[in-house]
Motif scaffolding. Structure first.
Motif, PDB file in Angstrom:
ATOM      1  N   ALA A  49      22.466   0.615  40.196  1.00 38.63           N
ATOM      2  CA  ALA A  49      22.500  -0.527  39.642  1.00 38.63           C
ATOM      3  C   ALA A  49      22.561  -0.409  38.292  1.00 38.63           C
ATOM      4  CB  ALA A  49      21.235  -1.330  40.030  1.00 38.63           C
ATOM      5  N   ASP A  50      21.808   0.710  37.535  1.00 34.64           N
ATOM      6  CA  ASP A  50      21.592   0.865  36.229  1.00 34.64           C
ATOM      7  C   ASP A  50      23.178   1.341  35.520  1.00 34.64           C
ATOM      8  OD1 ASP A  50      20.644   1.829  33.585  1.00 34.64           O
ATOM      9  OD2 ASP A  50      20.502   3.823  34.343  1.00 34.64           O
ATOM     10  N   THR A  53      25.672  -1.486  35.334  1.00 38.48           N
ATOM     11  CA  THR A  53      25.335  -2.607  34.514  1.00 38.48           C
ATOM     12  C   THR A  53      25.770  -1.952  33.102  1.00 38.48           C
ATOM     13  OG1 THR A  53      23.546  -3.474  35.592  1.00 38.48           O
ATOM     14  CG2 THR A  53      23.618  -3.987  33.379  1.00 38.48           C
ATOM     15  N   ARG A  54      25.497  -0.712  32.933  1.00 40.35           N
ATOM     16  CA  ARG A  54      25.583  -0.053  31.751  1.00 40.35           C
ATOM     17  C   ARG A  54      27.057   0.093  31.357  1.00 40.35           C
ATOM     18  NH1 ARG A  54      21.915   5.180  30.035  1.00 40.35           N
ATOM     19  NH2 ARG A  54      20.471   3.755  31.103  1.00 40.35           N
ATOM     20  N   GLY A  56      29.948  -0.951  33.472  1.00 39.28           N
ATOM     21  CA  GLY A  56      31.007  -1.762  33.987  1.00 39.28           C
ATOM     22  C   GLY A  56      31.864  -1.349  34.986  1.00 39.28           C
TER      23      GLY A  56
END
Length: 269
Positions: A49-50, A53-54, A56
């Protein structure tokens, strides 16, 4: 350039933290979508998830115990027809201590994670890369695989296997546009390493590298050499042990060093 050379999707085995997570971040920063493999669900999903998000990019976490006999089949079942353009086999299992102080199942599990599963993954995904005439593969090896090491015997032997396998495939697959490299790391400040609370084993022992340092050197070197030792200090020690000192002396140095680092722990049990 990296994505253009290798493709759009990378698979990292052993990716929930430490070196594997560093590879995942580095590849995502180069624009690659990811398939991340690890056995710990919560840690793996948090890392995935990190990164998504970071950077794309698309990240698919796959929970799998790489010691399982059908680990490769489990992974294939989940990812389906997704083409894997770049493969990092970072997962590793080790046991620190006298060989006979644990049962044979421990050593067999090490062989499964460090030898048998990478053989199957390389055959499947590497075969598809060869057919497409493009791809990249990183096998994480270790300085422990350059000579016998007391109290780390099975792990060291498995890492020697990984290095030699990668070097052989580097030669076989290079004409087909597939780059293979063995990254031979020394002590690296991953959570697993730090949790062993190692003491200084020898004045020759270099300072532990950061995972990102090892990863960046590897991704810069892939396509140029079949294997390499990461870090200047590790290169110097490796040269001394491999080319200067007699084999008997190097094995004794490694065993003595392991005993000094960890001996009090198993002797007090």
């Amino acid at each position: 350039m990296f994505k253009q050379k290798y493709g759009t999707t990378a698979l990292v085995a052993g990716a929930s933290e430490g070196m594997g997570a560093a590879y995942a971040h580095a590849l995502a920063s180069r624009g690659m979508n990811l398939v991340l493999i690890a056995r710990r669900k919560e840690e793996l999903e948090a890392t995935a998830a990190d990164i998504a998000t970071r950077y794309g990019v698309k990240v698919l976490p796959v929970v799998c115990d790489l010691a399982a006999p059908d680990a490769t089949q489990q992974i294939i079942h989940v990812i389906g027809d997704t083409a894997i353009d770049f493969l990092v086999y970072n997962a590793a299992l080790s046991f620190i201590g006298p060989y006979l102080s644990t049962g044979p199942s421990t050593h067999l599990d090490i062989a499964a994670v460090n030898v048998q599963t990478p053989l199957a993954l390389l055959h499947y995904f590497g075969g598809k890369m060869v057919a497409r005439r493009r791809g990249g593969i990183v096998m994480m090896a270790s300085l422990a695989g350059f000579q016998g090491s007391g109290f780390l015997a099975t792990y060291g032997a498995s890492k020697a296997f990984d290095r030699v396998l990668a070097e052989g495939l580097w030669y076989e697959w290079k004409p087909f546009g597939v780059d293979v490299i063995a990254c031979c790391a020394g002590a690296t400040a991953t959570p697993n390493y730090n949790n062993t609370h190692p003491r200084k084993g020898s004045f020759l022992e270099p300072k532990a590298q950061l995972p990102a340092q090892v990863v960046e050197e590897c991704l810069q070197k892939i396509g140029t050499v079949p294997s390499f030792v990461s870090g200047t200090g590790n290169k110097l020690v490796s040269f001394l042990l491999s080319h200067v000192l007699p084999r008997k002396k190097t094995v004794k140095i490694m065993g003595d060093s392991m005993h000094k680092i960890y001996g009090s722990k198993w002797e007090s049990n």
